[in-house]
Motif scaffolding. Structure first.
Motif, PDB file in Angstrom:
ATOM      1  N   ALA A  40       0.833  -1.208   0.000  1.00  0.00           N
ATOM      2  CA  ALA A  40       0.000   0.000   0.000  1.00  0.00           C
ATOM      3  C   ALA A  40       0.865   1.253   0.000  1.00  0.00           C
ATOM      4  O   ALA A  40       0.471   2.286  -0.552  1.00  0.00           O
ATOM      5  N   ALA A  41       2.042   1.172   0.598  1.00  0.00           N
ATOM      6  CA  ALA A  41       2.923   2.343   0.647  1.00  0.00           C
ATOM      7  C   ALA A  41       3.287   2.811  -0.761  1.00  0.00           C
ATOM      8  O   ALA A  41       3.360   4.013  -1.033  1.00  0.00           O
ATOM      9  N   TYR A  42       3.503   1.869  -1.677  1.00  0.00           N
ATOM     10  CA  TYR A  42       3.822   2.241  -3.050  1.00  0.00           C
ATOM     11  C   TYR A  42       2.628   2.912  -3.716  1.00  0.00           C
ATOM     12  O   TYR A  42       2.771   3.900  -4.446  1.00  0.00           O
ATOM     13  N   TRP A  43       1.453   2.359  -3.477  1.00  0.00           N
ATOM     14  CA  TRP A  43       0.251   2.933  -4.083  1.00  0.00           C
ATOM     15  C   TRP A  43      -0.039   4.319  -3.517  1.00  0.00           C
ATOM     16  O   TRP A  43      -0.423   5.237  -4.250  1.00  0.00           O
ATOM     17  N   LEU A  44       0.153   4.486  -2.227  1.00  0.00           N
ATOM     18  CA  LEU A  44      -0.107   5.779  -1.604  1.00  0.00           C
ATOM     19  C   LEU A  44       0.836   6.849  -2.142  1.00  0.00           C
ATOM     20  O   LEU A  44       0.471   8.029  -2.223  1.00  0.00           O
ATOM     21  N   ASP A  45       2.053   6.454  -2.534  1.00  0.00           N
ATOM     22  CA  ASP A  45       2.951   7.408  -3.180  1.00  0.00           C
ATOM     23  C   ASP A  45       2.375   7.873  -4.513  1.00  0.00           C
ATOM     24  O   ASP A  45       2.443   9.054  -4.856  1.00  0.00           O
ATOM     25  N   LEU A  46       1.812   6.937  -5.289  1.00  0.00           N
ATOM     26  CA  LEU A  46       1.200   7.309  -6.558  1.00  0.00           C
ATOM     27  C   LEU A  46       0.039   8.278  -6.346  1.00  0.00           C
ATOM     28  O   LEU A  46      -0.191   9.184  -7.153  1.00  0.00           O
ATOM     29  N   MET A  47      -0.686   8.082  -5.267  1.00  0.00           N
ATOM     30  CA  MET A  47      -1.847   8.926  -4.977  1.00  0.00           C
ATOM     31  C   MET A  47      -1.455  10.197  -4.233  1.00  0.00           C
ATOM     32  O   MET A  47      -2.292  10.923  -3.751  1.00  0.00           O
ATOM     33  N   ARG A  48      -0.164  10.478  -4.125  1.00  0.00           N
ATOM     34  CA  ARG A  48       0.443  11.608  -3.373  1.00  0.00           C
ATOM     35  C   ARG A  48      -0.231  11.780  -2.001  1.00  0.00           C
ATOM     36  O   ARG A  48      -0.689  12.858  -1.613  1.00  0.00           O
ATOM     37  N   PHE A  49      -0.289  10.646  -1.264  1.00  0.00           N
ATOM     38  CA  PHE A  49      -0.987  10.639   0.019  1.00  0.00           C
ATOM     39  C   PHE A  49      -0.291  11.535   1.039  1.00  0.00           C
ATOM     40  O   PHE A  49       0.927  11.516   1.200  1.00  0.00           O
ATOM     41  N   GLY A  50      -1.083  12.296   1.739  1.00  0.00           N
ATOM     42  CA  GLY A  50      -0.621  13.100   2.860  1.00  0.00           C
ATOM     43  C   GLY A  50      -1.832  13.437   3.708  1.00  0.00           C
ATOM     44  O   GLY A  50      -2.960  13.441   3.212  1.00  0.00           O
ATOM     45  N   GLU A  51      -1.608  13.738   4.950  1.00  0.00           N
ATOM     46  CA  GLU A  51      -2.732  14.034   5.838  1.00  0.00           C
ATOM     47  C   GLU A  51      -2.927  15.522   6.063  1.00  0.00           C
ATOM     48  O   GLU A  51      -3.720  15.929   6.909  1.00  0.00           O
ATOM     49  N   THR A  52      -2.193  16.335   5.288  1.00  0.00           N
ATOM     50  CA  THR A  52      -2.377  17.780   5.361  1.00  0.00           C
ATOM     51  C   THR A  52      -2.407  18.338   3.944  1.00  0.00           C
ATOM     52  O   THR A  52      -1.982  17.683   2.995  1.00  0.00           O
ATOM     53  N   GLY A  53      -2.893  19.591   3.822  1.00  0.00           N
ATOM     54  CA  GLY A  53      -3.089  20.196   2.513  1.00  0.00           C
ATOM     55  C   GLY A  53      -1.883  20.910   1.955  1.00  0.00           C
ATOM     56  O   GLY A  53      -1.976  21.522   0.892  1.00  0.00           O
ATOM     57  N   ARG A  83      -0.029  27.150   5.440  1.00  0.00           N
ATOM     58  CA  ARG A  83      -0.535  26.811   6.776  1.00  0.00           C
ATOM     59  C   ARG A  83      -0.734  25.315   6.975  1.00  0.00           C
ATOM     60  O   ARG A  83      -0.922  24.866   8.093  1.00  0.00           O
ATOM     61  N   ASP A  84      -0.701  24.543   5.895  1.00  0.00           N
ATOM     62  CA  ASP A  84      -0.677  23.084   5.983  1.00  0.00           C
ATOM     63  C   ASP A  84      -1.794  22.528   6.866  1.00  0.00           C
ATOM     64  O   ASP A  84      -1.554  21.759   7.799  1.00  0.00           O
ATOM     65  N   TYR A  85      -3.018  22.906   6.549  1.00  0.00           N
ATOM     66  CA  TYR A  85      -4.149  22.450   7.354  1.00  0.00           C
ATOM     67  C   TYR A  85      -4.339  20.935   7.236  1.00  0.00           C
ATOM     68  O   TYR A  85      -4.086  20.349   6.188  1.00  0.00           O
ATOM     69  N   PRO A  86      -4.802  20.291   8.298  1.00  0.00           N
ATOM     70  CA  PRO A  86      -5.077  18.841   8.234  1.00  0.00           C
ATOM     71  C   PRO A  86      -6.201  18.537   7.251  1.00  0.00           C
ATOM     72  O   PRO A  86      -7.119  19.343   7.061  1.00  0.00           O
ATOM     73  N   ILE A  87      -6.114  17.376   6.610  1.00  0.00           N
ATOM     74  CA  ILE A  87      -7.209  16.876   5.775  1.00  0.00           C
ATOM     75  C   ILE A  87      -8.019  15.924   6.649  1.00  0.00           C
ATOM     76  O   ILE A  87      -7.519  14.849   7.016  1.00  0.00           O
ATOM     77  N   PRO A  88      -9.224  16.286   7.023  1.00  0.00           N
ATOM     78  CA  PRO A  88     -10.000  15.452   7.948  1.00  0.00           C
ATOM     79  C   PRO A  88     -10.184  14.021   7.435  1.00  0.00           C
ATOM     80  O   PRO A  88     -10.539  13.799   6.278  1.00  0.00           O
ATOM     81  N   GLN A  89      -9.879  13.073   8.292  1.00  0.00           N
ATOM     82  CA  GLN A  89     -10.111  11.646   8.038  1.00  0.00           C
ATOM     83  C   GLN A  89      -9.369  11.105   6.813  1.00  0.00           C
ATOM     84  O   GLN A  89      -9.799  10.121   6.203  1.00  0.00           O
ATOM     85  N   ALA A  90      -8.237  11.712   6.475  1.00  0.00           N
ATOM     86  CA  ALA A  90      -7.427  11.187   5.360  1.00  0.00           C
ATOM     87  C   ALA A  90      -6.971   9.764   5.636  1.00  0.00           C
ATOM     88  O   ALA A  90      -6.789   8.966   4.711  1.00  0.00           O
ATOM     89  N   TRP A  91      -6.818   9.430   6.897  1.00  0.00           N
ATOM     90  CA  TRP A  91      -6.352   8.095   7.277  1.00  0.00           C
ATOM     91  C   TRP A  91      -7.309   7.000   6.810  1.00  0.00           C
ATOM     92  O   TRP A  91      -6.899   5.851   6.622  1.00  0.00           O
ATOM     93  N   ARG A  92      -8.565   7.359   6.605  1.00  0.00           N
ATOM     94  CA  ARG A  92      -9.527   6.347   6.159  1.00  0.00           C
ATOM     95  C   ARG A  92      -9.155   5.822   4.768  1.00  0.00           C
ATOM     96  O   ARG A  92      -9.316   4.632   4.490  1.00  0.00           O
ATOM     97  N   PHE A  96      -8.988   9.565  -2.562  1.00  0.00           N
ATOM     98  CA  PHE A  96      -7.737  10.095  -3.110  1.00  0.00           C
ATOM     99  C   PHE A  96      -7.949  11.434  -3.819  1.00  0.00           C
ATOM    100  O   PHE A  96      -7.017  12.229  -3.974  1.00  0.00           O
ATOM    101  N   MET A  97      -9.186  11.698  -4.264  1.00  0.00           N
ATOM    102  CA  MET A  97      -9.479  12.962  -4.934  1.00  0.00           C
ATOM    103  C   MET A  97      -9.326  14.157  -3.990  1.00  0.00           C
ATOM    104  O   MET A  97      -9.165  15.291  -4.440  1.00  0.00           O
ATOM    105  N   ARG A  98      -9.388  13.879  -2.708  1.00  0.00           N
ATOM    106  CA  ARG A  98      -9.305  14.963  -1.715  1.00  0.00           C
ATOM    107  C   ARG A  98      -7.851  15.258  -1.336  1.00  0.00           C
ATOM    108  O   ARG A  98      -7.579  16.247  -0.667  1.00  0.00           O
ATOM    109  N   LEU A  99      -6.928  14.446  -1.796  1.00  0.00           N
ATOM    110  CA  LEU A  99      -5.529  14.589  -1.382  1.00  0.00           C
ATOM    111  C   LEU A  99      -4.785  15.484  -2.363  1.00  0.00           C
ATOM    112  O   LEU A  99      -4.173  15.023  -3.317  1.00  0.00           O
ATOM    113  N   MET A 100      -4.825  16.767  -2.145  1.00  0.00           N
ATOM    114  CA  MET A 100      -4.102  17.683  -3.015  1.00  0.00           C
ATOM    115  C   MET A 100      -3.690  18.921  -2.234  1.00  0.00           C
ATOM    116  O   MET A 100      -4.218  19.198  -1.154  1.00  0.00           O
ATOM    117  N   GLU A 101      -2.716  19.650  -2.784  1.00  0.00           N
ATOM    118  CA  GLU A 101      -2.307  20.895  -2.147  1.00  0.00           C
ATOM    119  C   GLU A 101      -3.415  21.929  -2.317  1.00  0.00           C
ATOM    120  O   GLU A 101      -3.923  22.118  -3.430  1.00  0.00           O
TER     121      GLU A 101
END
Length: 271
Positions: A118-131, A135-144, A191-196
């Motif tokens: 999953a770590a490889y796939w999450l890299d493709l999806m540019r996974f992060g828990e903040t925007g 100010r780098d705000y948290p992305i609510p429930q990104a961990w899901r 994954f659509m919510r994971l962006m700067e």
């Protein structure tokens, strides 16, 4: 007009490139040599090695095979107990099941398999828990979404279904997780919510365009192996991708809206 005809001719030429042709089944080379691997991939490799005047390497010892196997599947080194057992079973009289198959199944069934891949796939999806951004705000429930990917790998979800859940999981029939009592399908769209995202955008229209461009970039690179997002400004010079293709996809994504969905099963909601 002449310009349109010229573009159509270029497009037809680009579509003739080998990368756009249907996959065809190749003829597997014969493996007449004593001790040659019967696996089709190995037979292709052996044929190319012979053409280059190369000899196959000697067989790796059991300890090296096990180490490579476990690192490849779960990203961890084998334990001493696993090493001893693998060496012992490899040296034993052939049994009904190959020791390699036994250990492959064991590692595939390990929860660490999903975590590792999953770590490889999450890299493709540019996974992060903040925007990101200032100010780098948290992305609510990104961990899901992260945990969804891990579970999907461990559950051996078919790739076509995995892709469908990313693109339209909220519109698909439910894929129920009995243990967690949730519908997994809508989580794929996370994954659509994971962006700067800018915290203080001075040009809202430009900010929205850049968000969708990032979604298109991730979607096309991950699922098609293509960089489509640069067609935002111009027709691709070498690929059969036009600005019309880009904005057709842009229209689909820009007309979609972020929303919260209930993933609990009906039994949980009605409890």
């Amino acid at each position: 007009d002449a310009a349109t005809e010229g573009w159509q001719a270029k497009l037809a030429n680009r579509r003739s490139h080998w990368a756009w042709q249907p996959v065809q089944k190749a003829t597997v080379p014969d493996s007449a040599e004593p001790g040659a691997s019967p696996h089709p991939v190995d037979r292709f490799l052996l044929e190319m090695m012979r053409e280059k005047g190369l000899e196959p390497a000697a067989a790796a010892p059991p300890e090296a095979v096990l180490r490579r196997l476990k690192f490849a599947l779960v990203g961890l080194p084998p334990t001493e107990e696993e090493r001893v057992a693998f060496v012992r079973e490899t040296a034993a009289v052939p049994s009904e099941k190959d020791p390699m198959d036994v250990f492959v199944d064991r590692f595939l069934e390990s929860p660490q398999f999903g975590e590792h891949w999953a770590a490889y796939w999450l890299d493709l999806m540019r996974f992060g828990e903040t925007g990101g951004y200032v100010r780098d705000y948290p992305i609510p429930q990104a961990w899901r979404y992260r945990d969804y990917v891990i579970r999907a790998f461990n559950a051996d979800v078919p790739y076509d279904r995995f892709v469908e859940e990313h693109v339209a999981g909220d519109l698909l029939p439910p894929r129920l997780n009995a243990a967690l009592q949730i519908n997994e399908a809508p989580l794929g769209t996370g994954f659509m919510r994971l962006m700067e995202v800018s915290s203080t955008a001075s040009d809202v229209g430009l900010e929205e365009a850049q968000i969708v461009e990032n979604q298109i970039d991730t979607l096309s690179k991950a699922f098609q192996g293509l960089t489509v997002s640069c067609a935002r400004c111009h027709d691709h010079k070498f690929d059969a991708i036009s600005t019309a293709d880009y904005y057709a996809l842009f229209g689909v994504l820009a007309s979609s809206r972020q929303s919260q969905v209930i993933i609990d099963t009906p039994e949980v909601r009605n409890h």
